[in-house]
Scaffold this motif. Sequence first.
Motif, PDB file in Angstrom:
ATOM      1  N   UNK A 281     -10.670  -3.096   1.773  1.00  0.00           N
ATOM      2  CA  UNK A 281     -10.714  -1.895   2.595  1.00  0.00           C
ATOM      3  C   UNK A 281      -9.306  -1.360   2.795  1.00  0.00           C
ATOM      4  N   UNK A 282      -9.156  -0.067   2.622  1.00  0.00           N
ATOM      5  CA  UNK A 282      -7.864   0.589   2.788  1.00  0.00           C
ATOM      6  C   UNK A 282      -7.987   1.608   3.908  1.00  0.00           C
ATOM      7  N   UNK A 283      -7.062   1.570   4.828  1.00  0.00           N
ATOM      8  CA  UNK A 283      -7.017   2.586   5.880  1.00  0.00           C
ATOM      9  C   UNK A 283      -5.814   3.483   5.666  1.00  0.00           C
TER      10      UNK A 283
ATOM     11  N   UNK B 181      -2.829   0.834   4.679  1.00  0.00           N
ATOM     12  CA  UNK B 181      -2.961  -0.612   4.833  1.00  0.00           C
ATOM     13  C   UNK B 181      -3.211  -1.218   3.455  1.00  0.00           C
ATOM     14  N   UNK B 182      -3.136  -2.525   3.369  1.00  0.00           N
ATOM     15  CA  UNK B 182      -3.433  -3.173   2.107  1.00  0.00           C
ATOM     16  C   UNK B 182      -2.192  -3.639   1.383  1.00  0.00           C
ATOM     17  N   UNK B 183      -2.359  -4.668   0.579  1.00  0.00           N
ATOM     18  CA  UNK B 183      -1.215  -5.294  -0.083  1.00  0.00           C
ATOM     19  C   UNK B 183      -0.979  -4.783  -1.493  1.00  0.00           C
ATOM     20  N   UNK B 184      -1.861  -3.921  -1.977  1.00  0.00           N
ATOM     21  CA  UNK B 184      -1.719  -3.449  -3.356  1.00  0.00           C
ATOM     22  C   UNK B 184      -1.484  -1.950  -3.419  1.00  0.00           C
TER      23      UNK B 184
ATOM     24  N   UNK C 242      -0.154  -0.116  -6.519  1.00  0.00           N
ATOM     25  CA  UNK C 242      -1.000   0.082  -7.695  1.00  0.00           C
ATOM     26  C   UNK C 242      -1.879   1.320  -7.583  1.00  0.00           C
ATOM     27  N   UNK C 243      -1.938   1.909  -6.397  1.00  0.00           N
ATOM     28  CA  UNK C 243      -2.866   3.016  -6.177  1.00  0.00           C
ATOM     29  C   UNK C 243      -2.290   4.334  -6.663  1.00  0.00           C
ATOM     30  N   UNK C 244      -3.142   5.163  -7.231  1.00  0.00           N
ATOM     31  CA  UNK C 244      -2.819   6.574  -7.336  1.00  0.00           C
ATOM     32  C   UNK C 244      -3.111   7.186  -5.976  1.00  0.00           C
ATOM     33  N   UNK C 245      -2.234   8.044  -5.514  1.00  0.00           N
ATOM     34  CA  UNK C 245      -2.386   8.661  -4.201  1.00  0.00           C
ATOM     35  C   UNK C 245      -2.415  10.168  -4.341  1.00  0.00           C
ATOM     36  N   UNK C 246      -3.223  10.788  -3.530  1.00  0.00           N
ATOM     37  CA  UNK C 246      -3.342  12.232  -3.604  1.00  0.00           C
ATOM     38  C   UNK C 246      -3.239  12.896  -2.244  1.00  0.00           C
ATOM     39  N   UNK C 247      -2.877  14.156  -2.282  1.00  0.00           N
ATOM     40  CA  UNK C 247      -2.912  15.029  -1.105  1.00  0.00           C
ATOM     41  C   UNK C 247      -3.880  16.173  -1.398  1.00  0.00           C
TER      42      UNK C 247
ATOM     43  N   UNK D  10       6.181  11.900  -2.670  1.00  0.00           N
ATOM     44  CA  UNK D  10       6.944  10.687  -2.949  1.00  0.00           C
ATOM     45  C   UNK D  10       6.236   9.518  -2.275  1.00  0.00           C
ATOM     46  N   UNK D  11       6.658   8.322  -2.636  1.00  0.00           N
ATOM     47  CA  UNK D  11       6.041   7.137  -2.035  1.00  0.00           C
ATOM     48  C   UNK D  11       7.094   6.065  -1.838  1.00  0.00           C
ATOM     49  N   UNK D  12       6.896   5.278  -0.787  1.00  0.00           N
ATOM     50  CA  UNK D  12       7.746   4.126  -0.512  1.00  0.00           C
ATOM     51  C   UNK D  12       6.834   2.910  -0.531  1.00  0.00           C
ATOM     52  N   UNK D  13       6.818   2.218  -1.650  1.00  0.00           N
ATOM     53  CA  UNK D  13       5.893   1.093  -1.799  1.00  0.00           C
ATOM     54  C   UNK D  13       6.259  -0.084  -0.899  1.00  0.00           C
TER      55      UNK D  13
END
Length: 125
Positions: A1-3, A25-28, A31-36, A70-73
């Motif tokens: 589950x991702x919040x 949330x989540x530890x991976x 690896x996700x593609x993220x969208x807006x 942008x993303x900060x992993x």
Amino acid sequence: QVQLVESGGGLVQAGGSLRLSCAASGRTFSRYAMGWFRQAPGKEREFVSAINWAYTTYYADAVKGRFTSSRDNAKNVLYLQMNILKPEDTAVYYCAADSRSQSSDYTEPTRYNYWGQGTQVTVSS
């Protein structure tokens, strides 16, 4: 589950800037593609931007050159820097995560299986 929790929306004058954040949330997350995406009153939800695991970014023509994803992993955070805002950018902005590595287009809402609650962006003229 991702919040997913968005923040950073608000009221801004035309020509101004805002930066949206989406905490995941989540530890991976890396690896996700993220969208807006965004949805204005009376309109369908529309693609704004996406960023994949390789930091490749994609933008809708309406925001290209003005918005930057942008993303900060390390922090599990996705950002959307919005500059030169226009009244037509007024909408609820949602972040979304694709945790299944789908092959469908980044612009398709169906690619994403987790969504945030949205944050309101209002641009006054």
